[in-house]
Enzyme design. Structure first.
Site, PDB file in Angstrom:
ATOM      1  N   HIS A  63      -5.895 -32.167  -1.302  1.00 61.40           N
ATOM      2  CA  HIS A  63      -4.628 -32.805  -0.929  1.00 61.40           C
ATOM      3  C   HIS A  63      -4.475 -32.739   0.586  1.00 61.40           C
ATOM      4  O   HIS A  63      -4.102 -31.709   1.147  1.00 61.40           O
ATOM      5  CB  HIS A  63      -3.444 -32.101  -1.604  1.00 61.40           C
ATOM      6  CG  HIS A  63      -2.122 -32.767  -1.358  1.00 61.40           C
ATOM      7  ND1 HIS A  63      -1.294 -33.192  -2.382  1.00 61.40           N
ATOM      8  CD2 HIS A  63      -1.461 -33.089  -0.211  1.00 61.40           C
ATOM      9  CE1 HIS A  63      -0.190 -33.726  -1.867  1.00 61.40           C
ATOM     10  NE2 HIS A  63      -0.277 -33.666  -0.545  1.00 61.40           N
ATOM     11  N   HIS A  65      -3.589 -35.570   4.259  1.00 65.40           N
ATOM     12  CA  HIS A  65      -2.997 -36.837   4.706  1.00 65.40           C
ATOM     13  C   HIS A  65      -3.716 -37.276   5.977  1.00 65.40           C
ATOM     14  O   HIS A  65      -3.228 -37.058   7.100  1.00 65.40           O
ATOM     15  CB  HIS A  65      -1.497 -36.669   4.965  1.00 65.40           C
ATOM     16  CG  HIS A  65      -0.687 -36.438   3.734  1.00 65.40           C
ATOM     17  ND1 HIS A  65      -0.044 -37.458   3.055  1.00 65.40           N
ATOM     18  CD2 HIS A  65      -0.427 -35.306   3.040  1.00 65.40           C
ATOM     19  CE1 HIS A  65       0.592 -36.961   2.002  1.00 65.40           C
ATOM     20  NE2 HIS A  65       0.365 -35.648   1.963  1.00 65.40           N
ATOM     21  N   LYS A  68      -1.968 -39.439   8.800  1.00 65.66           N
ATOM     22  CA  LYS A  68      -0.942 -38.831   9.655  1.00 65.66           C
ATOM     23  C   LYS A  68      -1.513 -37.745  10.569  1.00 65.66           C
ATOM     24  O   LYS A  68      -0.849 -37.332  11.522  1.00 65.66           O
ATOM     25  CB  LYS A  68       0.160 -38.212   8.796  1.00 65.66           C
ATOM     26  CG  LYS A  68       0.916 -39.175   7.894  1.00 65.66           C
ATOM     27  CD  LYS A  68       2.012 -38.414   7.138  1.00 65.66           C
ATOM     28  CE  LYS A  68       2.806 -39.334   6.214  1.00 65.66           C
ATOM     29  NZ  LYS A  68       2.029 -39.696   5.015  1.00 65.66           N
ATOM     30  N   HIS A 213       3.318 -36.535  -5.676  1.00 68.11           N
ATOM     31  CA  HIS A 213       4.121 -35.540  -4.969  1.00 68.11           C
ATOM     32  C   HIS A 213       5.391 -35.369  -5.812  1.00 68.11           C
ATOM     33  O   HIS A 213       6.109 -36.350  -6.049  1.00 68.11           O
ATOM     34  CB  HIS A 213       4.532 -36.053  -3.587  1.00 68.11           C
ATOM     35  CG  HIS A 213       3.444 -36.127  -2.586  1.00 68.11           C
ATOM     36  ND1 HIS A 213       2.295 -36.847  -2.772  1.00 68.11           N
ATOM     37  CD2 HIS A 213       3.341 -35.547  -1.347  1.00 68.11           C
ATOM     38  CE1 HIS A 213       1.523 -36.728  -1.697  1.00 68.11           C
ATOM     39  NE2 HIS A 213       2.129 -35.949  -0.830  1.00 68.11           N
ATOM     40  N   GLU A 216       9.220 -31.537  -4.285  1.00 69.31           N
ATOM     41  CA  GLU A 216       8.972 -30.851  -3.012  1.00 69.31           C
ATOM     42  C   GLU A 216      10.331 -30.471  -2.437  1.00 69.31           C
ATOM     43  O   GLU A 216      10.792 -30.993  -1.427  1.00 69.31           O
ATOM     44  CB  GLU A 216       8.195 -31.761  -2.064  1.00 69.31           C
ATOM     45  CG  GLU A 216       7.691 -31.069  -0.825  1.00 69.31           C
ATOM     46  CD  GLU A 216       6.862 -31.971   0.073  1.00 69.31           C
ATOM     47  OE1 GLU A 216       6.456 -31.506   1.145  1.00 69.31           O
ATOM     48  OE2 GLU A 216       6.618 -33.136  -0.297  1.00 69.31           O
ATOM     49  N   ASP A 313      -2.945 -30.015   2.897  1.00 73.06           N
ATOM     50  CA  ASP A 313      -1.803 -30.910   3.034  1.00 73.06           C
ATOM     51  C   ASP A 313      -1.769 -31.490   4.450  1.00 73.06           C
ATOM     52  O   ASP A 313      -2.709 -32.132   4.882  1.00 73.06           O
ATOM     53  CB  ASP A 313      -0.507 -30.192   2.673  1.00 73.06           C
ATOM     54  CG  ASP A 313       0.635 -31.146   2.350  1.00 73.06           C
ATOM     55  OD1 ASP A 313       0.394 -32.355   2.223  1.00 73.06           O
ATOM     56  OD2 ASP A 313       1.785 -30.679   2.201  1.00 73.06           O
ATOM     57  N   ASN A 314      -0.705 -31.261   5.190  1.00 71.54           N
ATOM     58  CA  ASN A 314      -0.541 -31.869   6.511  1.00 71.54           C
ATOM     59  C   ASN A 314      -1.135 -30.972   7.588  1.00 71.54           C
ATOM     60  O   ASN A 314      -0.921 -29.769   7.581  1.00 71.54           O
ATOM     61  CB  ASN A 314       0.939 -32.109   6.790  1.00 71.54           C
ATOM     62  CG  ASN A 314       1.561 -33.051   5.787  1.00 71.54           C
ATOM     63  OD1 ASN A 314       2.031 -32.625   4.736  1.00 71.54           O
ATOM     64  ND2 ASN A 314       1.544 -34.334   6.094  1.00 71.54           N
TER      65      ASN A 314
END
Length: 408
Positions: A63, A65, A68, A213, A216, A313-314
């Protein structure tokens, strides 16, 4: 490169068909012959005595991104939580030109690869269908550049309302053509049953797995997870379903959360917890420290039989200012935040075997016939392993060492 890694210590939970000296703490010690780039019963290669160093299979990061990533400096970072992060990311979206996306995605792939990752699943903002989506097309180019070195799987991050559009079936076909998944954001209010049912039906028609998602939030009254489980029951969806975040379970009392956990297990969903970004965002407010750390109930989920993974994730974007596509960093954070220190060997599956299974990959374990995609750590027991970042780790791909990392 043929060789024999002598006196290697590997987690028993990640040893497939291998036996060795049981060290009594979830580690076994054995020799690992490598021939033709794979773990072999025997090798004529030169011996390399590891002297009891710990060896792990390469990581799977299910997972991220990539569209971004590395935008924190230009887009800013949220100071108040998820909603502000979303707004900052949307404001930055016009800056995502083809050249910008290629540069940032390439940097991310290189960082993950050198840290020891063999596979990434990336969510891509999908206001447009894949054929017209700059982010999706950049990821396809990345797949092509990294073919044979790094598996990269796209997920279309869409509004659930897309499912009632006449063009949704064609959108699903475009996703399937590049080996992607259908995905979306399920808010704490859940979603209209007809919409999510159609989402599942159209995904099934295109042969797509689904990755949402969901919840969250630290709002204990959120019902996103239940919305998905209800739709799975109504539609009989037979594909893989991954639910990422699921933070609301931590805000609920055990008596409220446990029936939901048991239902998730019964329906066979996979859960991905995001230790770094969720701990950074949940309950965030300027000048305050929230007691909410954001991780879902990973211990209860695993005990109920739900496969649980950790992921990056991010990375250095409005949702999380830091990160390095280093799954070992994510694992160390997960151990701390979720208080898993007593079972470190078992939980290493959450960054190897378990996410590999969620992605349908033959990866994340050490066994005969498996690629010699391994990571050698300068550590001899669990405390040794998890007490340091191990920037000096040695990553082997098909048995050959990669150059030492020199930063991102």
């Amino acid at each position: 490169m043929n060789r024999v890694l002598k006196n290697a210590r590997i987690p028993a939970a990640l040893a497939e068909g291998l036996s060795g000296r049981d060290l009594g703490n979830g580690l076994i010690e054995l020799d690992l012959p490598i021939a033709g780039g794979k773990i072999a019963p025997a090798s004529l290669g030169a011996p390399q005595d590891l002297g009891g160093k710990i060896v792990l299979p390469c990581f799977v990061d299910a997972h991220v991104h990539l569209d971004k990533t590395y935008t924190a400096q230009r887009a800013g970072v949220s100071r108040t939580g998820l909603d502000e992060a979303v707004g900052l990311a949307m404001q930055d979206a016009p800056n995502r030109t083809a050249a910008d996306l290629d540069t940032r995605m390439e940097r991310a792939a290189e960082a993950a690869y050198r840290a020891g990752t063999v596979a990434l699943r990336s969510h891509i903002d999908s206001m447009q269908a894949p054929n017209d989506n700059p982010g999706w097309q950049a990821l396809v180019r990345l797949q092509q550049r990294w073919a044979g070195r790094l598996t990269i799987e796209p997920v279309a991050l869409m509004r659930i309302e897309r499912a009632i559009e006449d063009s949704f079936a064609d959108r699903c076909a475009q996703i399937a053509a590049t080996g992607g998944l259908a995905g979306g954001y399920i808010s704490g209010q859940g979603c209209d049953p007809a919409m999510i049912d159609r989402f599942f039906e159209q995904a099934a028609g295109a042969g797509l797995d689904v990755d949402f998602h969901v919840d969250e939030t630290a709002d204990a009254s959120a019902r996103g997870i239940e919305s998905v489980l209800d739709a799975m029951t109504r539609t009989g969806f037979a594909g893989r379903v991954t639910l990422s975040h699921c933070c609301k379970l931590s805000a609920q009392s055990p008596s409220v959360a446990q029936p939901i956990v048991e239902r998730m297990a019964a329906l066979g969903v996979h859960v991905i917890s995001l230790p770094l970004s969720n701990a950074f965002l949940m309950g965030r407010a300027p000048g305050q420290m929230s007691p909410l750390r954001g991780m879902t109930r990973v211990q209860e989920l695993a005990a109920a039989g739900v496969p649980v993974s950790f992921a990056s994730d991010n990375v250095q974007d409005p949702f999380y200012a830091y990160g390095a596509y280093d799954m070992f960093e994510v694992m160390r954070a997960g151990l701390l935040i979720a208080q898993l220190e007593g079972d470190a060997g078992h939980w290493l599956q959450a960054i190897t075997r378990t996410p590999a299974s969620a992605m349908g990959l033959q990866a994340g374990v050490i066994g005969y016939g498996r690629p010699a995609d391994l990571i050698i750590f300068d550590a001899y027991d669990w405390a040794d392993l998890f007490s340091r970042a191990h920037e000096n780790r040695t990553v082997l791909r098909a048995g050959a060492p990669l150059p030492q990392r020199t930063g991102q």
